[in-house]
Design a protein around this motif. Structure first.
Motif, PDB file in Angstrom:
ATOM      1  N   PRO A 106     -34.970  73.753  53.761  1.00 32.45           N
ATOM      2  CA  PRO A 106     -34.691  75.071  53.165  1.00 32.45           C
ATOM      3  C   PRO A 106     -35.402  76.240  53.846  1.00 32.45           C
ATOM      4  N   ASN A 130     -23.590  70.264  53.548  1.00 29.02           N
ATOM      5  CA  ASN A 130     -24.172  71.078  54.613  1.00 29.02           C
ATOM      6  C   ASN A 130     -23.252  72.202  55.066  1.00 29.02           C
ATOM      7  N   GLN A 158     -21.123  73.806  53.387  1.00 22.25           N
ATOM      8  CA  GLN A 158     -21.110  74.877  52.383  1.00 22.25           C
ATOM      9  C   GLN A 158     -22.379  75.734  52.434  1.00 22.25           C
ATOM     10  N   ARG A 159     -23.435  75.201  53.041  1.00 20.47           N
ATOM     11  CA  ARG A 159     -24.666  75.995  53.221  1.00 20.47           C
ATOM     12  C   ARG A 159     -24.645  76.737  54.549  1.00 20.47           C
ATOM     13  N   GLU A 211     -29.200  69.380  46.466  1.00 22.09           N
ATOM     14  CA  GLU A 211     -30.430  70.002  46.981  1.00 22.09           C
ATOM     15  C   GLU A 211     -31.666  69.316  46.389  1.00 22.09           C
ATOM     16  N   MET A 257     -23.997  71.414  44.197  1.00 21.87           N
ATOM     17  CA  MET A 257     -24.841  71.794  45.344  1.00 21.87           C
ATOM     18  C   MET A 257     -26.319  71.697  44.958  1.00 21.87           C
ATOM     19  N   THR A 280     -33.491  68.702  53.597  1.00 17.99           N
ATOM     20  CA  THR A 280     -32.570  69.850  53.537  1.00 17.99           C
ATOM     21  C   THR A 280     -33.051  71.061  54.334  1.00 17.99           C
TER      22      THR A 280
END
Length: 328
Positions: free
Chosen positions: A205, A265, A267-268, A302, A298, A203
């Motif tokens: 982050p 993805n 939405q991020r 994650e 979500m 992901t």
């Protein structure tokens, strides 16, 4: 943050005032095993399905097909040139500043287009310039080249100023390499994007957070995982699309695991460029604007992060600018 995207209007703003569609069609495939014309048909299918973003590269050996498909759709009146967002890439053997513009001009000639929308440094690692895309010496050892990413960047800035591309970005850069560009004395145009591997099992982050702070859009390649080709893919990580969590969330919305992974993805705020040359899947991958994931979902997705890359490029891990030794 990006729940207001629709099939008709799904662009994100870039820091230079241009915009990028949040889903694109990836066009990489093995030229040895892909029948001629497959890529062109897929690009036409994608444009008909609503895609406006095509991700390509000179080293995919199919930019002529991509250009042909785009031009056909323009002449049919289906789209205008400004509706289409094409991303091209500068290959490792073309990093010396004096090669940048001729390389881009070659791509434009192959595409038969006047400009590309985004042009990115494909990898931060320079290879020995010359005819060979993958240069090796007589002992089969990779032939690297002294890398000066800032000098390469300046040559790209000049191409942007000349109108050959609308936006410039990078790919597979880590934080240190991004900072090298961002802190470059006399920087004229900062990178608008960084294209990297990004999906629920990886992901990213920290890199996502760093890029958001600097107004750099992440473009996620292999957003559905990747092919299981052991010659270049780490197959120790299980296939993403068989994940029970993605499947279960999909069942709730009557969506596939692939559609859930893509929706996660976007939405991020991560742009996705799933590659498919199958008409049905190309259309299916685009159907991600008619549902949205809850905060709880979500977080569940994650939590799938394994921090394992599929695309490691280990054959180049001894390159001084190999980007994946750093944490991010």
């Amino acid at each position: 943050m990006t729940t207001n995207l629709t099939a008709k209007n799904h662009r994100l703003m870039l820091s230079d005032g241009n915009s990028i569609p949040v889903i694109g069609l990836g066009t990489y495939s093995d030229p040895k095993t892909t029948p001629k014309g497959t890529c062109a048909e897929s690009v036409k299918t994608a444009i008909d399905a609503g895609y406006r973003h095509i991700d390509g590269a000179f080293v995919y050996y199919n930019e002529h097909e991509v250009g042909q498909a785009i031009r056909e759709k323009i002449s049919e009146g289906k789209v205008k040139r400004e509706d289409i967002f094409y991303c091209g890439k500068l290959w490792n053997t073309c990093h010396p500043p004096e090669l940048v513009r001729p390389t881009l001009e070659k791509t434009l000639k192959i595409l038969q287009l006047d400009y590309v929308d985004l042009y990115i440094i494909e990898l931060p690692m320079a290879f020995k310039p010359g005819e060979r895309i993958y240069p090796k010496d007589e002992n089969g050892k990779w032939m690297y080249h002294e890398t000066d990413l800032c000098a390469t960047w300046e040559a790209l800035e000049a191409c942007k100023d000349a109108g050959l591309m609308k936006s410039i970005g990078v790919s597979n850069f880590n934080r240190r390499q991004l900072e090298m560009i961002l802190n470059k004395p006399g920087l004229k145009h900062k990178p608008v994007s960084n294209q990297i591997e990004c999906h629920p099992y990886f992901t990213q982050p920290k890199l996502l957070e760093f890029c958001k702070q600097h107004d750099i859009v992440l473009v996620g390649y292999s957003p559905l995982g990747t092919s299981r080709d052991e010659s270049w893919v780490n197959v120790s990580s299980p296939p993403l699309l068989e994940d029970p969590v993605l499947k279960a969330i999909g069942e709730k919305y009557n969506k596939t695991a692939a559609q859930v992974a893509l929706r996660f993805n976007i939405q991020r705020g991560v742009v996705v460029i799933p590659k498919s040359f199958t008409a049905e899947r190309i259309r299916e991958n685009f159907q991600i604007f008619d549902f949205s994931l809850t905060d709880k979902e979500m977080k569940e997705i994650e939590a799938l992060n394994k921090n394992i890359r599929y695309v490691e490029m280990l054959m180049w891990q001894d390159h001084p600018e190999y980007p994946f030794h750093d944490e991010y």
